[in-house]
Design a protein around this motif. Structure first.
Motif, PDB file in Angstrom:
ATOM      1  N   TYR A 144      -2.627 -56.879 129.321  1.00  0.00           N
ATOM      2  CA  TYR A 144      -4.078 -57.052 129.497  1.00  0.00           C
ATOM      3  C   TYR A 144      -4.812 -55.917 128.784  1.00  0.00           C
ATOM      4  CZ  TYR A 144      -3.863 -60.651 133.233  1.00  0.00           C
ATOM      5  OH  TYR A 144      -3.690 -61.799 133.960  1.00  0.00           O
ATOM      6  N   ARG A 173      -2.890 -60.258 126.353  1.00  0.00           N
ATOM      7  CA  ARG A 173      -2.961 -61.369 127.304  1.00  0.00           C
ATOM      8  C   ARG A 173      -4.406 -61.535 127.735  1.00  0.00           C
ATOM      9  NH1 ARG A 173       0.342 -62.541 133.003  1.00  0.00           N
ATOM     10  NH2 ARG A 173      -1.188 -64.056 133.735  1.00  0.00           N
ATOM     11  N   THR A 193     -17.046 -54.720 140.799  1.00  0.00           N
ATOM     12  CA  THR A 193     -17.285 -55.943 140.042  1.00  0.00           C
ATOM     13  C   THR A 193     -18.384 -56.696 140.750  1.00  0.00           C
ATOM     14  OG1 THR A 193     -14.979 -56.089 139.358  1.00  0.00           O
ATOM     15  CG2 THR A 193     -16.275 -58.107 139.214  1.00  0.00           C
ATOM     16  N   TYR A 195     -18.739 -54.436 146.529  1.00  0.00           N
ATOM     17  CA  TYR A 195     -17.440 -53.947 146.049  1.00  0.00           C
ATOM     18  C   TYR A 195     -17.446 -52.426 145.942  1.00  0.00           C
ATOM     19  CZ  TYR A 195     -12.790 -54.811 144.015  1.00  0.00           C
ATOM     20  OH  TYR A 195     -11.435 -54.900 143.788  1.00  0.00           O
ATOM     21  N   TYR A 199      -5.095 -71.285 139.809  1.00  0.00           N
ATOM     22  CA  TYR A 199      -4.784 -70.187 138.887  1.00  0.00           C
ATOM     23  C   TYR A 199      -3.737 -70.631 137.864  1.00  0.00           C
ATOM     24  CZ  TYR A 199      -2.289 -66.201 137.035  1.00  0.00           C
ATOM     25  OH  TYR A 199      -1.649 -65.345 136.169  1.00  0.00           O
ATOM     26  N   TYR A 239     -13.272 -67.686 140.504  1.00  0.00           N
ATOM     27  CA  TYR A 239     -12.815 -66.345 140.864  1.00  0.00           C
ATOM     28  C   TYR A 239     -13.897 -65.558 141.611  1.00  0.00           C
ATOM     29  CZ  TYR A 239      -8.679 -67.206 137.973  1.00  0.00           C
ATOM     30  OH  TYR A 239      -7.519 -67.723 137.450  1.00  0.00           O
ATOM     31  N   TYR A 279       7.474 -56.751 135.604  1.00  0.00           N
ATOM     32  CA  TYR A 279       6.494 -57.771 135.208  1.00  0.00           C
ATOM     33  C   TYR A 279       5.072 -57.262 135.413  1.00  0.00           C
ATOM     34  CZ  TYR A 279       3.658 -61.981 135.081  1.00  0.00           C
ATOM     35  OH  TYR A 279       2.674 -62.890 134.772  1.00  0.00           O
ATOM     36  N   CYS A 337     -10.239 -58.008 144.996  1.00  0.00           N
ATOM     37  CA  CYS A 337     -10.043 -59.280 144.282  1.00  0.00           C
ATOM     38  C   CYS A 337      -8.713 -59.948 144.589  1.00  0.00           C
ATOM     39  CB  CYS A 337     -10.127 -59.065 142.774  1.00  0.00           C
ATOM     40  SG  CYS A 337     -11.793 -58.752 142.181  1.00  0.00           S
ATOM     41  N   HIS A 338      -7.675 -59.164 144.890  1.00  0.00           N
ATOM     42  CA  HIS A 338      -6.345 -59.750 145.100  1.00  0.00           C
ATOM     43  C   HIS A 338      -5.928 -59.750 146.563  1.00  0.00           C
ATOM     44  CE1 HIS A 338      -5.102 -60.507 140.962  1.00  0.00           C
ATOM     45  NE2 HIS A 338      -5.670 -59.370 140.615  1.00  0.00           N
ATOM     46  N   MET A 377       5.484 -59.017 143.540  1.00  0.00           N
ATOM     47  CA  MET A 377       5.843 -59.345 142.155  1.00  0.00           C
ATOM     48  C   MET A 377       6.818 -58.304 141.631  1.00  0.00           C
ATOM     49  SD  MET A 377       2.633 -60.532 139.907  1.00  0.00           S
ATOM     50  CE  MET A 377       2.209 -62.260 139.892  1.00  0.00           C
ATOM     51  N   GLY A 391      -7.601 -62.665 129.881  1.00  0.00           N
ATOM     52  CA  GLY A 391      -7.978 -62.899 131.266  1.00  0.00           C
ATOM     53  C   GLY A 391      -9.483 -63.003 131.314  1.00  0.00           C
ATOM     54  N   THR A 392     -10.010 -63.690 132.324  1.00  0.00           N
ATOM     55  CA  THR A 392     -11.470 -63.735 132.437  1.00  0.00           C
ATOM     56  C   THR A 392     -12.002 -62.346 132.775  1.00  0.00           C
ATOM     57  OG1 THR A 392     -11.306 -64.339 134.766  1.00  0.00           O
ATOM     58  CG2 THR A 392     -11.585 -66.152 133.196  1.00  0.00           C
ATOM     59  N   ILE A 393     -11.184 -61.554 133.493  1.00  0.00           N
ATOM     60  CA  ILE A 393     -11.668 -60.228 133.895  1.00  0.00           C
ATOM     61  C   ILE A 393     -10.618 -59.137 133.793  1.00  0.00           C
ATOM     62  CG2 ILE A 393     -11.168 -60.330 136.388  1.00  0.00           C
ATOM     63  CD1 ILE A 393     -14.379 -59.358 136.387  1.00  0.00           C
ATOM     64  N   MET A 394      -9.329 -59.515 133.812  1.00  0.00           N
ATOM     65  CA  MET A 394      -8.283 -58.494 133.938  1.00  0.00           C
ATOM     66  C   MET A 394      -8.217 -57.522 132.770  1.00  0.00           C
ATOM     67  SD  MET A 394      -6.940 -58.094 136.778  1.00  0.00           S
ATOM     68  CE  MET A 394      -5.655 -56.953 136.294  1.00  0.00           C
ATOM     69  N   CYS A 404      -7.504 -52.713 143.784  1.00  0.00           N
ATOM     70  CA  CYS A 404      -7.293 -54.115 143.387  1.00  0.00           C
ATOM     71  C   CYS A 404      -7.576 -55.086 144.536  1.00  0.00           C
ATOM     72  CB  CYS A 404      -5.855 -54.336 142.929  1.00  0.00           C
ATOM     73  SG  CYS A 404      -5.133 -53.007 141.946  1.00  0.00           S
ATOM     74  N   MET A 432       0.851 -48.320 140.700  1.00  0.00           N
ATOM     75  CA  MET A 432       0.392 -49.546 141.382  1.00  0.00           C
ATOM     76  C   MET A 432       1.439 -50.651 141.283  1.00  0.00           C
ATOM     77  SD  MET A 432      -2.670 -50.978 138.919  1.00  0.00           S
ATOM     78  CE  MET A 432      -3.625 -49.487 138.828  1.00  0.00           C
TER      79      MET A 432
END
Ligand SMILES: Cc1cc2nc3c(=O)[nH]c(=O)nc-3n(C[C@H](O)[C@H](O)[C@H](O)COP(=O)(O)OP(=O)(O)OC[C@H]3O[C@@H](n4cnc5c(N)ncnc54)[C@H](O)[C@@H]3O)c2cc1C
Lengths: 424, 195
Positions: B67, B72, A361, A331, B150, A410, B59, B38-39, B55, B74-77, B35, B92
């Motif tokens: 986050y 909110r 990460t 990464y 998700y 994930y 929002y 991961c996205h 999106m 998140g596991t990582i956010m 980003c 962004m």
């Protein structure tokens, strides 16, 4: 801001481009800036793709010695038998689709004065900018007796491909009750959590198929990445199966004798059934030979752009580079590839280099359904790459099973997305 | 959203011509493309991390801020969002809002989806999320074509009173209470089946 840059640049007619930062990049009518990228791995693949994305008017040639790229990330799952070797192999058609010229050849020489690279196949390529992302090599003499022949007996599997397959094969043919020894290298090295994830993945396989066996991690260090999380994970799933020997506890491997299968430390000798030797590392040979490294064995670069501080117009990214607080990871290499691509695109097109932003990460799997991670967002501060205060960190020590399972999901998602981001 | 100092560039440049065109707004790309690992490139995720391309801008901004503020889970956010300041989050959010939505490619179980549709209507999800998971309210995220895994994980977080969720999600805590994992999967498969 009244006009956007795209319209602005388009409005500019036809003869010279002048960089806003003062170093003009002169473009003759009809010629494009030529960028050569060495290495189509995590860093080089990304840089090539994003150079084209940032400006279709940059001519990008990507030179990679192998026909395919085998990903180290998720190669530990090949070793545990959870996935096939083919599933971590990727081709470069996607990159070609973005207009990247892909050349299969090994770069043997970089002439920074003449701005030319030469290949084993006898070809020569001129560049305006060069991006170097060749990964790591093993320090000569790092482990006594660990030569090419020894690697075939005691695989490192620290470059994915045939080495990965070899280690897998050795585990498969090992008897129940055997000992697997993993020699973990000193810092800095490619993928700080890698050896410890590997121990878990090997134990995962053994616990299902050869439950009387043991995994011993022989370490050149006294602590390691995500240590608390790994140790808790080992105890939870592989109690008594994984042993960690720190450097202080004579864990450091100094030499091997491949003929007898012996692993030597300062005070002891071991003869494990499978020896996975991960040697001390430095930048890949091409970076060393081109004079891009310093005494540390790694390549110093301007932390804003990744331009070498030793050769102008040469950018070194990925594992080979020295990148402040960023670990040597896929990464990181991906993120650095984008920063270098932006730096080059900015120069070529005469706009200001944006303020760099970097991220990393590293996910690790303790079992296929139990994942942990470490993350950080980085920025430039006084010329150094530092973590943003308050950001990043480890998965919590106390987390629900659901959270660990989600992280495993994930983790795989990360793999698919980053691969698509590089080769898609 | 920094000023690009274009007028200064014009002056220094003097005679400007033949410059290769830069295709991209490099400032927005620099921050947004962090980003993508991961996205997915431009937010079009090909794994189980959510699609964020296309999106709603508000929002996205709100979610990143939530986050960041620990509102909110998140596991990582949360760890990631804390790395960016307000201006960067605005940049962004604008960038991803400007990308086309790409439906997640995934297998959908049609029997489950049919059951999910019934639940969607019966439980009142339709009130906020629209007939097919595309809400008329801009800050209510699109569920149609989002990743099912998700969505199941997110709904489980809504159900769990120990997990932090933003105030706007609170009504769902009550609505989802007591629903089985099978029900959540059914709902997720219904949304996943919609395009
Ligand atoms: C077991 C293991 C697990 C890992 N897991 C993760 C993980 O989960 N997440 C993560 O982020 N990172 C992980 N990593 C780290 C990751 O693999 C590296 O950090 C990453 O590959 C670095 O990218 P790079 O571009 O510097 O080098 P590489 O990806 O190795 O690419 C270098 C490329 O250059 C080519 N090359 C070298 N020399 C020449 C030459 N002279 N001419 C032409 N081509 C040349 C090579 O063939 C290679 O394709 C892992 C590593 C290992 C070993």
């Amino acid at each position: 801001m009244s006009i956007n840059r795209r319209e602005f640049v388009k409005a500019l007619g036809t003869a010279t481009a002048v960089s806003a930062v003062g170093f003009p990049f002169i473009v003759q009518a009809g010629t494009k800036a030529k960028v050569v990228v060495i290495g189509a791995g995590y860093g080089g693949g990304t840089a090539a793709k994003y150079l084209r994305k940032y400006s279709p008017d940059i001519d990008v040639t990507l030179i990679e010695k192998d026909k395919h790229f085998y990903s180290c990330p998720f190669s530990n799952e090949v070793i545990s038998g959870e996935r096939s070797l083919d599933s971590i192999r990727f081709g470069f058609d996607g990159l070609a689709g973005h207009g990247v010229k892909v050349v299969t050849d090994m770069v043997t020489d970089i002439d920074a004065a003449k701005k030319t690279v030469k290949t084993q196949g006898g070809k020569s390529f001129k560049y305006d900018y060069l991006v170097v992302s060749p990964g790591v090599s093993f320090k000569p003499g790092g482990i006594e007796g660990y030569d090419e022949a020894a690697m075939e007996k005691m695989p490192h599997a620290w470059k994915a491909g045939p080495q990965t397959a070899l280690l897998r094969k050795q585990l498969e043919s090992m008897k129940d009750g055997g000992v697997v020894m993993i020699a973990a290298p000193p810092n800095p090295f490619r993928c700080p959590p890698g050896p410890y994830e590997r121990a878990a993945q090997v134990a995962h396989y053994l616990s299902h198929h050869k439950p009387k066996s043991k995994v011993i991690i022989m370490d050149a260090k006294d602590k390691f990445s995500k240590q608390g999380l790994f140790t808790a994970g080992y105890n939870k799933f592989y109690k008594g199966m994984i042993e960690w020997r720190s450097a202080a506890n004579d864990g450091r491997v100094l030499g091997v004798d491949a003929k007898t299968g012996t692993v030597m430390t300062e005070f002891d000798e071991h003869t494990p059934d499978v020896a996975n030797i991960i040697p001390p590392q430095r930048a890949a040979a091409i970076a060393v030979n081109a004079g891009l490294t310093n005494d540390s064995g790694w390549c110093p670069v301007d932390q804003r752009t990744f331009e070498s501080t030793q050769h102008k117009d040469v950018y070194v990214i990925g594992d080979a580079s020295i990148a402040g607080k960023m670990p040597k990871s896929g990464y990181s290499a991906n993120s650095q590839g984008k920063v270098a691509a932006a730096a080059i695109a900015a120069q070529v097109t005469g706009v200001k280099m944006p303020e760099p932003s970097y991220v990393n990460t590293c996910y690790s799997l303790i079992t296929p359904d139990y994942g942990i991670s470490v993350a950080m967002v980085y920025r430039l501060q006084n010329g150094q790459i530092v973590g943003v205060k308050g950001a990043g960190g480890l998965s919590p020590m106390k987390a629900s099973e659901d959270t660990r399972e989600a992280e495993a999901l994930y983790a795989r998602s990360w793999f698919y997305n980053i691969i698509a981001d590089i080769y898609g | 959203m920094k000023t690009r100092n274009l007028s200064a560039l014009l002056i220094t440049a003097g005679l400007l011509a033949g410059a290769p065109a830069v295709a991209a707004d490099l400032d927005a790309e620099m921050i947004s493309n962090t980003c993508a690992g991961c996205h997915g490139t431009d937010g079009a995720s090909v794994g189980q991390a959510p699609v964020i391309a296309g999106m709603n801008e508000m929002y996205l901004m709100q979610t990143m801020q939530n986050y960041k503020d620990g509102l909110r889970y998140g596991t990582i956010m949360e760890r990631i969002a804390r790395g960016y300041d307000k201006g960067q989050i605005m940049d962004m959010s604008k960038h991803y809002a400007g990308q086309p939505w790409v439906n997640a490619e995934q297998e959908v179980d049609s029997a489950l989806a049919a059951k999910g549709k019934q639940l969607h209507m019966a439980k009142g999800c339709v009130g906020c999320h629209g007939a097919n998971g595309i809400s008329p309210i801009p800050t209510t995220p699109r569920l149609a074509g989002q990743y099912a895994d998700y969505m199941v994980i997110t709904m489980q977080q809504y159900q769990n009173p120990k997990v932090a969720i933003p105030p706007v999600a609170m009504p769902m805590r009550g609505m989802l209470a007591g629903m089985s994992e099978e029900d959540l999967k059914a709902l997720a498969h219904f949304y996943a089946s919609q395009k």
